[in-house]
Design an enzyme around this catalytic site. Structure first.
Site, mmCIF file in Angstrom:
data_model
loop_
_atom_site.group_PDB
_atom_site.id
_atom_site.type_symbol
_atom_site.label_atom_id
_atom_site.label_comp_id
_atom_site.label_asym_id
_atom_site.label_seq_id
_atom_site.Cartn_x
_atom_site.Cartn_y
_atom_site.Cartn_z
ATOM 1 N N ARG A 90 8.104 -4.036 -1.303
ATOM 2 C CA ARG A 90 8.752 -2.968 -0.530
ATOM 3 C C ARG A 90 9.882 -3.498 0.326
ATOM 4 O O ARG A 90 10.395 -2.780 1.188
ATOM 5 C CB ARG A 90 7.740 -2.302 0.388
ATOM 6 N N ARG B 242 -6.269 11.020 3.800
ATOM 7 C CA ARG B 242 -5.876 9.722 4.347
ATOM 8 C C ARG B 242 -5.369 9.874 5.776
ATOM 9 O O ARG B 242 -4.727 10.859 6.110
ATOM 10 C CB ARG B 242 -4.764 9.124 3.470
HETATM 11 P P1 AP5 Z 1 0.549 3.352 0.000
HETATM 12 O O1 AP5 Z 1 -0.880 3.636 -0.037
HETATM 13 O O2 AP5 Z 1 1.150 2.572 -1.072
HETATM 14 O O3 AP5 Z 1 1.296 4.736 0.211
HETATM 15 P P2 AP5 Z 1 2.709 5.288 -0.271
HETATM 16 O O4 AP5 Z 1 3.665 4.346 -0.850
HETATM 17 O O5 AP5 Z 1 3.167 6.008 0.922
HETATM 18 O O6 AP5 Z 1 2.363 6.132 -1.483
HETATM 19 P P3 AP5 Z 1 1.207 7.117 -1.571
HETATM 20 O O7 AP5 Z 1 -0.072 6.399 -1.916
HETATM 21 O O8 AP5 Z 1 1.187 7.942 -0.327
HETATM 22 O O9 AP5 Z 1 1.665 8.081 -2.724
HETATM 23 P P4 AP5 Z 1 1.757 7.920 -4.284
HETATM 24 O O10 AP5 Z 1 3.157 7.656 -4.656
HETATM 25 O O11 AP5 Z 1 0.702 6.988 -4.807
HETATM 26 O O12 AP5 Z 1 1.421 9.434 -4.683
HETATM 27 P P5 AP5 Z 1 0.093 10.080 -5.313
HETATM 28 O O13 AP5 Z 1 -0.006 9.765 -6.747
HETATM 29 O O14 AP5 Z 1 -1.100 9.821 -4.443
HETATM 30 O O15 AP5 Z 1 0.920 2.645 1.386
HETATM 31 C C1 AP5 Z 1 0.401 3.118 2.613
HETATM 32 C C2 AP5 Z 1 0.884 2.213 3.733
HETATM 33 O O16 AP5 Z 1 0.401 0.882 3.533
HETATM 34 C C3 AP5 Z 1 2.391 2.060 3.885
HETATM 35 O O17 AP5 Z 1 2.944 3.117 4.642
HETATM 36 C C4 AP5 Z 1 2.493 0.714 4.601
HETATM 37 O O18 AP5 Z 1 2.213 0.832 5.963
HETATM 38 C C5 AP5 Z 1 1.366 -0.076 3.950
HETATM 39 N N1 AP5 Z 1 1.832 -0.826 2.772
HETATM 40 C C6 AP5 Z 1 1.592 -0.530 1.458
HETATM 41 N N2 AP5 Z 1 2.198 -1.422 0.653
HETATM 42 C C7 AP5 Z 1 2.828 -2.301 1.469
HETATM 43 C C8 AP5 Z 1 3.656 -3.435 1.246
HETATM 44 N N3 AP5 Z 1 3.982 -3.860 0.013
HETATM 45 N N4 AP5 Z 1 4.142 -4.091 2.322
HETATM 46 C C9 AP5 Z 1 3.852 -3.701 3.569
HETATM 47 N N5 AP5 Z 1 3.099 -2.627 3.858
HETATM 48 C C10 AP5 Z 1 2.596 -1.936 2.825
HETATM 49 O O19 AP5 Z 1 0.500 11.627 -5.206
HETATM 50 C C11 AP5 Z 1 0.629 12.270 -3.967
HETATM 51 C C12 AP5 Z 1 0.092 13.713 -4.101
HETATM 52 O O20 AP5 Z 1 0.936 14.439 -4.996
HETATM 53 C C13 AP5 Z 1 -1.326 13.801 -4.705
HETATM 54 O O21 AP5 Z 1 -1.997 14.851 -4.082
HETATM 55 C C14 AP5 Z 1 -1.101 14.133 -6.194
HETATM 56 O O22 AP5 Z 1 -2.149 14.889 -6.754
HETATM 57 C C15 AP5 Z 1 0.206 14.930 -6.138
HETATM 58 N N6 AP5 Z 1 1.054 14.697 -7.307
HETATM 59 C C16 AP5 Z 1 1.375 13.501 -7.880
HETATM 60 N N7 AP5 Z 1 2.218 13.677 -8.903
HETATM 61 C C17 AP5 Z 1 2.471 15.014 -8.984
HETATM 62 C C18 AP5 Z 1 3.287 15.827 -9.836
HETATM 63 N N8 AP5 Z 1 4.044 15.275 -10.824
HETATM 64 N N9 AP5 Z 1 3.333 17.157 -9.619
HETATM 65 C C19 AP5 Z 1 2.578 17.727 -8.593
HETATM 66 N N10 AP5 Z 1 1.782 17.022 -7.767
HETATM 67 C C20 AP5 Z 1 1.731 15.673 -7.955
#
Ligand code: AP5
Length: 296
Positions: free
Chosen positions: A166, A230
């Site tokens: 990231r 979450r």
């Molecule tokens: P992390 O857990 O990685 O969160 P994020 O990047 O914010 O991504 P999300 O998990 O929130 O979303 P996603 O893209 O996986 O979406 P999802 O499939 O769940 O990181 C959390 C925290 O940890 C960061 O903020 C940071 O603090 C820390 N961190 C993590 N990695 C780090 C790193 N490398 N370095 C430093 N800190 C780090 O989908 C979301 C929702 O949308 C679901 O409800 C799903 O059902 C829905 N959905 C998905 N696709 C679709 C679609 N095509 N159409 C309709 N709905 C959909």
């Protein structure tokens, strides 16, 4: 699907078991800087190319990624990074990708949440940053991800890295370790869609499955009653997470621009997967053709 990569070579790097540090083994000379290799079994990346780039071949296909996959005498497992803004659908697509391709899913966010659940010192520190929507310090994240990537299952089945790197320093750390993906998938989703996805997301603590109250509702009342949210899935926190994402995304993209496949993530999850599947199928086929031509 937009292809960002230009015609360039992606070196095929292998971390053979004999070269890889034993996972979880304590490092006798820990380095204060996680980006510099202190393990004696690491050797420079230039010495670990399986074959010179000139052995690479390119397949011609209208919807295929526009980059080469390096030749290898034996087709190695796929190595994939998936990236995108918070709630762009990385975790959802990882479920579909692992089901079809059998790769080991390594999510930086999940690894951090496991540390929090275990109430470890790293977990306590990580939570402070996650609550503010900031990046957790590299001292925690880099080694954690690297160790998981080097475990035997990841090496044997291939890996799907989600939410890492990231920042440019995290990308540089991977490069320093000689760890390079075959393809970098970028999910492109508009901001208003992201906020709606975050606030509606729910997780099943029993199966780990990701739901959305509107787009992927739970199958029955039993599942519905145990869903959790979450701690960082609020509108206020997602705005902070988005800001962090925007501050870093270009730096990360610049490292992988030659192997980036940009996917339209605004559409239904099945249609997003179709685009990713086409790209991965192409990369896997290219590897097979290349390994076949070398073996001949
Ligand atoms: P992390 O857990 O990685 O969160 P994020 O990047 O914010 O991504 P999300 O998990 O929130 O979303 P996603 O893209 O996986 O979406 P999802 O499939 O769940 O990181 C959390 C925290 O940890 C960061 O903020 C940071 O603090 C820390 N961190 C993590 N990695 C780090 C790193 N490398 N370095 C430093 N800190 C780090 O989908 C979301 C929702 O949308 C679901 O409800 C799903 O059902 C829905 N959905 C998905 N696709 C679709 C679609 N095509 N159409 C309709 N709905 C959909």
């Amino acid at each position: 699907m937009l292809i960002m990569g230009s015609t360039s070579l992606s070196p095929c790097v292998s971390l053979s078991p004999s070269l890889s540090p034993h996972p979880k083994s304590p490092n006798p000379n820990p380095s204060p800087n996680p980006f510099h290799l202190s393990h004696p079994s690491f050797i420079p990346i230039s010495l670990r190319f399986n074959h010179p780039p000139s052995r690479s071949k390119k397949l011609l296909s209208p919807n295929a990624p526009n980059f080469f996959v390096a030749a290898s005498a034996k087709a190695e497992p796929l190595k994939v990074i998936i990236s995108g803004a918070p709630a762009s659908g990385k975790g959802t697509q990882c479920e579909l990708i692992t089901k079809k391709y059998g790769l080991v899913h390594i999510s930086a966010g999940d690894l951090l949440r496991a540390e929090i659940a275990a109430a470890s010192e790293n977990g306590k520190l990580a939570k402070e940053y996650m609550e503010k929507g900031q990046l957790v310090p590299n001292e925690i994240v880099v080694m954690m991800v690297k160790e998981r990537l080097l475990q035997p299952d990841s090496q044997q089945k291939g890996w799907l890295l989600d939410g890492y790197p990231r920042s440019s320093s995290q990308a540089a750390a991977l490069e320093d370790y000689g760890i390079r993906p075959d393809v970098f998938i970028l999910l492109d989703v508009s901001e208003d869609v992201l906020v709606e996805r975050v606030v509606g997301r729910r997780l099943d603590p029993l199966t780990g499955k990701i739901y959305h109250l509107k787009y992927s509702p739970p199958e029955n009342n039993e599942i519905s009653s145990r869903l959790t949210q979450r701690f960082d899935d609020t509108e206020e926190k997602v705005k902070l997470r988005l800001r962090t994402h925007h501050e870093n995304v270009d730096d990360v993209l610049s490292v992988y621009k030659d192997i980036t496949v940009k996917v339209d993530g605004n559409v239904a999850k099945e249609n997003v997967f179709e685009q990713i599947d086409a790209a991965l199928t192409h990369v896997a086929e290219q590897r097979k053709v290349n390994s076949g031509s070398l073996a001949a």
